[in-house]
Write an enzyme that holds these catalytic residues in place. Structure first.
Site, short mmCIF file in Angstrom:
data_model
loop_
_atom_site.label_atom_id
_atom_site.label_comp_id
_atom_site.label_asym_id
_atom_site.label_seq_id
_atom_site.Cartn_x
_atom_site.Cartn_y
_atom_site.Cartn_z
N ASP A 6 1.23 -4.89 -5.16
CA ASP A 6 1.90 -3.24 -4.59
C ASP A 6 2.07 -2.47 -5.75
OD1 ASP A 6 2.53 -1.88 -2.79
OD2 ASP A 6 4.55 -2.57 -2.50
N ASN A 54 -3.45 -2.45 6.75
CA ASN A 54 -4.06 -1.53 5.86
C ASN A 54 -5.19 -0.83 6.46
OD1 ASN A 54 -3.78 -3.49 2.83
ND2 ASN A 54 -2.47 -1.80 3.66
C1 FPP Z 1 -0.69 -1.74 -2.92
O1 FPP Z 1 -0.87 -0.54 -3.39
C2 FPP Z 1 -2.30 -2.29 -3.05
C3 FPP Z 1 -3.12 -2.66 -2.19
C4 FPP Z 1 -3.07 -2.09 -0.80
C5 FPP Z 1 -4.42 -3.10 -2.37
C6 FPP Z 1 -4.57 -3.98 -3.47
C7 FPP Z 1 -6.05 -3.93 -3.92
C8 FPP Z 1 -6.50 -3.97 -5.02
C9 FPP Z 1 -5.76 -4.13 -6.54
C10 FPP Z 1 -8.01 -3.54 -5.47
C11 FPP Z 1 -9.06 -4.40 -4.39
C12 FPP Z 1 -8.78 -5.79 -4.53
C13 FPP Z 1 -9.67 -6.89 -5.35
C14 FPP Z 1 -8.89 -8.20 -5.30
C15 FPP Z 1 -10.74 -6.67 -5.95
P1 FPP Z 1 -0.29 0.64 -2.64
O2 FPP Z 1 -1.35 1.51 -2.13
O3 FPP Z 1 0.38 0.18 -1.30
O4 FPP Z 1 0.88 1.54 -3.69
P2 FPP Z 1 1.87 2.05 -3.18
O5 FPP Z 1 2.93 1.23 -2.15
O6 FPP Z 1 2.86 2.54 -4.23
O7 FPP Z 1 1.51 3.28 -2.37
#
Ligand code: FPP
Length: 202
Positions: A6, A54
């Site tokens: 996250d 998501n």
């Molecule tokens: C959370 O950050 C992260 C995600 C929803 C996606 C995680 C995905 C990746 C790291 C890239 C793709 C994955 C792989 C395994 C290749 P957020 O957007 O919820 O952050 P925030 O809470 O600060 O807005």
């Protein structure tokens, strides 16, 4: 080890960058976490990459995440093979676009003979949905209600045959489980760090 990645959005916001730049930087942390875990001898690493919730994100963000995932798989397949890592997807991949599914299937197939670390990526994943899917499988198998027990149900989860995580890590400070591995974390230790996912390095 299971990780709720996250904080990509916050990482980008702090730098006055678009959210997708946070996801892009998050990929480097994914690479680091996978390779370091394999080197440390972790048996199973499960990363929460895309939840069922998501899909509610803006279309452009979802599409960037899928593109990054495809690129990661294409670029990292050799590294996975070199490190003996076995790749698997947990979740409901049917809802993903055919090109993403193809890329995933290729990585699963190519790494299926590996005997090193199991690397699970949770995509279109929900913990409750997983338990519902397991219940459906159990019913379809024709098992009698009196014979349903924890072991039989666990054998129908996406993670069938794998040990439960000993440790659940969540980056970015929030004290939440977010519908991740609800069954499997029954006895897991939970560690929440304020570090944002793109900064989470080993
Ligand atoms: C959370 O950050 C992260 C995600 C929803 C996606 C995680 C995905 C990746 C790291 C890239 C793709 C994955 C792989 C395994 C290749 P957020 O957007 O919820 O952050 P925030 O809470 O600060 O807005």
């Amino acid at each position: 080890v299971a990780i709720i990645m996250d904080g990509n959005g916050r990482w980008a916001a702090r730098r006055h960058l678009p959210r997708v730049e946070g996801h892009r930087a998050g990929i480097d942390a994914v690479r680091d976490a996978v390779e370091t875990s394999a080197r440390m001898g972790i048996r199973v690493l499960t990363l929460y990459a895309f939840s069922m919730e998501n899909w509610k994100r803006p279309r452009a963000e979802v599409s960037t995440l899928m593109t990054l995932l495809k690129r990661y798989l294409r670029l990292e397949l050799d590294t996975l093979l070199r490190n003996g890592i076995r790749f698997r997807v947990i979740g409901r991949p049917d809802a993903l676009a055919p090109d993403v599914r193809d890329e995933l299937a290729r990585a699963v197939e190519r790494t299926s003979g590996n005997t090193g670390m199991q690397f699970n990526i949770a995509l279109n994943y929900g913990g409750r949905a997983e338990i519902v899917d397991a219940a459906r499988r159990l019913i379809e198998s024709g098992v009698a209600a009196a014979d349903v027990d924890e072991r039989r149900l666990a054998d129908c989860l996406y993670t069938a045959g794998q040990p439960d995580p000993d440790l659940l890590i969540r980056t970015s400070g929030e004290m939440r489980i977010s519908n991740f591995l609800l069954w499997q974390i029954a006895y897991a230790e939970i560690w929440v760090t304020d570090t944002l996912w793109p900064d989470f390095r080993c």
